[in-house]
Design an enzyme around this catalytic site. Structure first.
Site, PDB file in Angstrom:
ATOM      1  N   HIS A  77      26.439  42.263   5.096  1.00  9.82           N
ATOM      2  CA  HIS A  77      25.742  41.223   5.857  1.00  9.82           C
ATOM      3  C   HIS A  77      24.802  40.426   4.940  1.00  9.82           C
ATOM      4  O   HIS A  77      24.764  39.193   5.006  1.00  9.82           O
ATOM      5  CB  HIS A  77      24.958  41.874   7.002  1.00  9.82           C
ATOM      6  N   ASP A  80      26.816  38.230   2.683  1.00  7.26           N
ATOM      7  CA  ASP A  80      27.377  37.146   3.480  1.00  7.26           C
ATOM      8  C   ASP A  80      26.344  36.046   3.689  1.00  7.26           C
ATOM      9  O   ASP A  80      26.661  34.856   3.591  1.00  7.26           O
ATOM     10  CB  ASP A  80      27.872  37.700   4.821  1.00  7.26           C
TER      11      ASP A  80
END
Length: 108
Positions: A77, A80
């Site tokens: 995450h 990203d």
């Protein structure tokens, strides 16, 4: 995952999010014709991305020294967020340029 690794990942998320926000603010400023402000916001985004890059470098250095970092959903995450922010920053720079060009052409 160590507390230190969690802090680095949270830094990736925060700096990536801040860079994206600054990039969006640059687009909004350019849309209003505030090109100096737009450029300042792009520089601000670059500063946040540099911090995120440094956090990534810390993770890579640790890995290169033989200390394996566990890849978790939180890590993915965070990465990203950074990659999305980089893409958004690049696009924001282009949009600011387009708005500036349009403004210059309409002034002629």
């Amino acid at each position: 995952m160590s507390d230190e690794e969690q802090l680095v990942i949270m830094q990736l998320i925060m700096d990536g999010g801040n860079a994206k926000s600054s990039s969006f603010e640059a687009i909004q400023a350019a849309k209003k014709g505030a090109f100096d402000q737009a450029q300042a916001k792009l520089k601000e985004a670059d500063s946040f991305l540099a911090k995120a890059h440094n956090a990534q470098t810390d993770l890579l250095t640790t890995e290169a020294q033989g200390q394996h970092t566990q890849v978790s959903l939180l890590m993915v995450h965070g990465q990203d967020h950074v990659m999305n922010a980089i893409t958004f920053r690049d696009l924001a720079g282009e949009l600011v340029s387009v708005y500036q060009r349009l403004d210059n052409n309409s002034a002629k």
